[in-house]
Design an enzyme around this catalytic site. Structure first.
Site, PDB file in Angstrom:
ATOM      1  N   PHE A  37     -32.113 -54.048 -83.276  1.00 41.61           N
ATOM      2  CA  PHE A  37     -31.456 -52.681 -83.608  1.00 41.61           C
ATOM      3  C   PHE A  37     -30.200 -52.279 -82.583  1.00 41.61           C
ATOM      4  CE2 PHE A  37     -34.104 -51.560 -87.080  1.00 41.61           C
ATOM      5  CZ  PHE A  37     -35.103 -52.125 -87.129  1.00 41.61           C
ATOM      6  N   ARG A  38     -30.735 -52.519 -81.160  1.00 38.47           N
ATOM      7  CA  ARG A  38     -29.754 -51.927 -80.118  1.00 38.47           C
ATOM      8  C   ARG A  38     -29.009 -52.970 -79.432  1.00 38.47           C
ATOM      9  NH1 ARG A  38     -34.094 -49.149 -81.391  1.00 38.47           N
ATOM     10  NH2 ARG A  38     -33.921 -47.107 -82.171  1.00 38.47           N
ATOM     11  N   ASP A 106     -41.717 -56.413 -90.308  1.00 36.71           N
ATOM     12  CA  ASP A 106     -41.370 -57.769 -91.418  1.00 36.71           C
ATOM     13  C   ASP A 106     -42.551 -58.316 -91.556  1.00 36.71           C
ATOM     14  OD1 ASP A 106     -40.120 -58.954 -88.281  1.00 36.71           O
ATOM     15  OD2 ASP A 106     -42.160 -58.806 -88.863  1.00 36.71           O
ATOM     16  N   HIS A 121     -44.785 -48.861 -87.147  1.00 36.51           N
ATOM     17  CA  HIS A 121     -43.726 -48.243 -88.144  1.00 36.51           C
ATOM     18  C   HIS A 121     -43.742 -48.797 -89.755  1.00 36.51           C
ATOM     19  CE1 HIS A 121     -41.195 -47.668 -84.143  1.00 36.51           C
ATOM     20  NE2 HIS A 121     -42.018 -46.894 -84.458  1.00 36.51           N
ATOM     21  N   CYS A 129     -44.159 -44.783-104.523  1.00 35.40           N
ATOM     22  CA  CYS A 129     -43.262 -43.468-105.035  1.00 35.40           C
ATOM     23  C   CYS A 129     -43.225 -42.489-103.868  1.00 35.40           C
ATOM     24  CB  CYS A 129     -44.227 -42.836-106.414  1.00 35.40           C
ATOM     25  SG  CYS A 129     -43.387 -41.352-106.849  1.00 35.40           S
ATOM     26  N   CYS A 132     -45.199 -39.084-105.865  1.00 38.17           N
ATOM     27  CA  CYS A 132     -46.801 -39.022-106.038  1.00 38.17           C
ATOM     28  C   CYS A 132     -47.536 -40.062-105.312  1.00 38.17           C
ATOM     29  CB  CYS A 132     -47.024 -39.369-107.752  1.00 38.17           C
ATOM     30  SG  CYS A 132     -46.644 -41.036-108.296  1.00 38.17           S
ATOM     31  N   CYS A 147     -40.741 -44.640-110.284  1.00 36.73           N
ATOM     32  CA  CYS A 147     -41.917 -44.528-110.444  1.00 36.73           C
ATOM     33  C   CYS A 147     -42.615 -44.621-111.750  1.00 36.73           C
ATOM     34  CB  CYS A 147     -42.667 -43.296-109.713  1.00 36.73           C
ATOM     35  SG  CYS A 147     -44.224 -43.061-109.889  1.00 36.73           S
ATOM     36  N   CYS A 150     -44.497 -40.876-112.477  1.00 43.73           N
ATOM     37  CA  CYS A 150     -44.004 -39.618-112.182  1.00 43.73           C
ATOM     38  C   CYS A 150     -42.056 -39.728-112.450  1.00 43.73           C
ATOM     39  CB  CYS A 150     -44.338 -38.939-111.341  1.00 43.73           C
ATOM     40  SG  CYS A 150     -43.606 -39.484-109.657  1.00 43.73           S
ATOM     41  N   ASN A 210     -38.398 -59.485 -72.179  1.00 43.29           N
ATOM     42  CA  ASN A 210     -37.285 -58.942 -72.850  1.00 43.29           C
ATOM     43  C   ASN A 210     -36.021 -59.384 -72.654  1.00 43.29           C
ATOM     44  OD1 ASN A 210     -37.088 -56.758 -74.981  1.00 43.29           O
ATOM     45  ND2 ASN A 210     -35.297 -55.973 -73.601  1.00 43.29           N
TER      46      ASN A 210
HETATM   47  N1  APR Z   1     -36.493 -62.519 -76.943  1.00 41.61           N
HETATM   48  C1  APR Z   1     -36.665 -61.337 -75.975  1.00 41.61           C
HETATM   49  N2  APR Z   1     -36.127 -60.362 -76.187  1.00 41.61           N
HETATM   50  C2  APR Z   1     -35.054 -60.174 -77.266  1.00 41.61           C
HETATM   51  C3  APR Z   1     -34.727 -61.123 -77.905  1.00 41.61           C
HETATM   52  C4  APR Z   1     -35.452 -62.394 -77.834  1.00 41.61           C
HETATM   53  N3  APR Z   1     -35.297 -63.679 -78.607  1.00 41.61           N
HETATM   54  N4  APR Z   1     -33.844 -60.690 -78.892  1.00 41.61           N
HETATM   55  C5  APR Z   1     -33.550 -59.619 -78.684  1.00 41.61           C
HETATM   56  N5  APR Z   1     -34.360 -59.012 -77.633  1.00 41.61           N
HETATM   57  C6  APR Z   1     -34.477 -57.642 -76.974  1.00 41.61           C
HETATM   58  C7  APR Z   1     -33.196 -56.974 -76.820  1.00 41.61           C
HETATM   59  O1  APR Z   1     -32.445 -57.335 -75.720  1.00 41.61           O
HETATM   60  C8  APR Z   1     -33.438 -55.504 -76.967  1.00 41.61           C
HETATM   61  O2  APR Z   1     -33.811 -54.982 -75.769  1.00 41.61           O
HETATM   62  O3  APR Z   1     -35.323 -57.144 -77.563  1.00 41.61           O
HETATM   63  C9  APR Z   1     -34.985 -55.491 -77.734  1.00 41.61           C
HETATM   64  C10 APR Z   1     -34.939 -55.037 -78.989  1.00 41.61           C
HETATM   65  O4  APR Z   1     -34.946 -53.543 -78.764  1.00 41.61           O
HETATM   66  P1  APR Z   1     -34.342 -52.874 -79.981  1.00 41.61           P
HETATM   67  O5  APR Z   1     -33.254 -53.433 -80.810  1.00 41.61           O
HETATM   68  O6  APR Z   1     -34.232 -51.466 -79.610  1.00 41.61           O
HETATM   69  O7  APR Z   1     -35.454 -52.798 -81.054  1.00 41.61           O
HETATM   70  P2  APR Z   1     -36.870 -52.223 -80.856  1.00 41.61           P
HETATM   71  O8  APR Z   1     -37.355 -51.902 -79.413  1.00 41.61           O
HETATM   72  O9  APR Z   1     -37.853 -52.944 -81.695  1.00 41.61           O
HETATM   73  O10 APR Z   1     -36.793 -50.461 -81.622  1.00 41.61           O
HETATM   74  C11 APR Z   1     -37.770 -49.903 -81.945  1.00 41.61           C
HETATM   75  O11 APR Z   1     -36.418 -48.451 -83.242  1.00 41.61           O
HETATM   76  O12 APR Z   1     -34.892 -48.387 -85.008  1.00 41.61           O
HETATM   77  C12 APR Z   1     -35.981 -48.138 -84.687  1.00 41.61           C
HETATM   78  O13 APR Z   1     -37.840 -48.421 -86.267  1.00 41.61           O
HETATM   79  C13 APR Z   1     -36.846 -49.188 -85.424  1.00 41.61           C
HETATM   80  O14 APR Z   1     -38.900 -50.211 -84.864  1.00 41.61           O
HETATM   81  C14 APR Z   1     -37.501 -49.898 -84.633  1.00 41.61           C
HETATM   82  C15 APR Z   1     -37.622 -48.999 -83.235  1.00 41.61           C
END
Ligand code: APR
Length: 239
Positions: A37-38, A106, A121, A129, A132, A147, A150, A210
């Protein structure tokens, strides 16, 4: 490459732990081809989550909301769990890991064989739905059905921005982390609450794997900035 001494240290933590728990985020699924996501290529760097992944979107812009989740469901069709998910499932079978708490929707941890999985999450394949709560199939959702009881709008059973987490799953996951003497956090930026409070709940060793630094790095005993699959495979080889 990760220093072999760091891999050895994590392997020792695992072998010495009596109750290791894993907390994962989107970063463990990127190796399967699913964007996180980020990161720079993440979902929220291309789309505003408020417009597609919020209660407001579900209630006031349903077509865009539905297209976003249909797109994510179809993307998952061509993807599957990777070596990281599989190794964690294998470690559960060997008694090295007791459970997996995940932010991911996933289903890859369960697909890979993990049995005790807490999906904080929710799950993108749990369609219901919005009015309902009648359960429906993924096919109904991707075929724009309404649905059957309903006529209400269908939605995936995922936690949207503006919604609370499922309280029963949260409590079970919270208790798991309280019990842990090793918490292995993998592939999450720790940006989202309340999940990002969980590492502070853990009383034992805390390890973070990470790809990038996070603002919570300093509470961890060991931080490994590298790919989850490669690190888990390196640790697994010597177990
Ligand atoms: N190995 C290790 N780290 C990784 C890899 C990898 N192959 N690929 C990506 N990353 C790291 C990225 O550097 C990032 O810091 O995983 C982290 C993912 O962070 P986010 O994208 O913020 O995802 P997440 O922390 O799961 O987000 C939490 O935010 O939008 C909501 O519901 C959504 O569950 C999600 C929640």
């Amino acid at each position: 490459m990760v220093d072999s001494k760091v891999i050895e240290e994590l392997r020792d933590y695992l072998n010495q732990s009596k109750y290791a728990v894993v907390l994962t985020g989107a970063g463990i699924s990127t190796e399967s081809g699913i964007p996180d996501f980020r990161s720079k290529d993440g979902w929220w760097n291309k789309i505003n989550p408020a417009e597609v992944a919020s209660v407001n979107a579900l209630e006031n812009n349903y077509e865009l909301f539905r297209e976003f989740y249909k797109y994510r469901i179809k993307m998952l069709d061509g993807c599957k769990f990777n070596r990281g998910h599989r190794i964690l499932a294998d470690w559960e079978d060997k008694g090295l890991v007791k459970s997996v708490v995940t932010q991911n929707i996933d289903g890859f941890h369960k697909d890979a064989g993990s049995k005790r999985v807490y999906e904080l999450h929710g799950s993108i394949s749990a369609i219901r739905c919005y009015v309902c709560e009648k359960e429906h199939s993924v096919e109904d959702f991707v075929n724009d059905k309404r649905c059957e009881v309903c006529g209400g709008n269908l939605r995936p059973g995922v936690v949207l921005f503006g919604e609370g987490l499922p309280s029963d799953v949260w409590q079970e996951a919270y208790d798991e982390i309280l019990k842990s003497d090793l918490l292995l956090v993998i592939g999450t930026s720790l940006n989202v609450s309340p999940v990002n409070s969980l590492p502070t709940v853990a009383k034992g060793k805390r390890v973070l794997i990470n790809a990038e630094k996070t603002f919570m790095d300093d509470i961890f005993d060991l931080v490994i900035n590298a790919g989850a699959g490669m690190v888990l495979e390196s640790v697994d080889r010597g177990l």
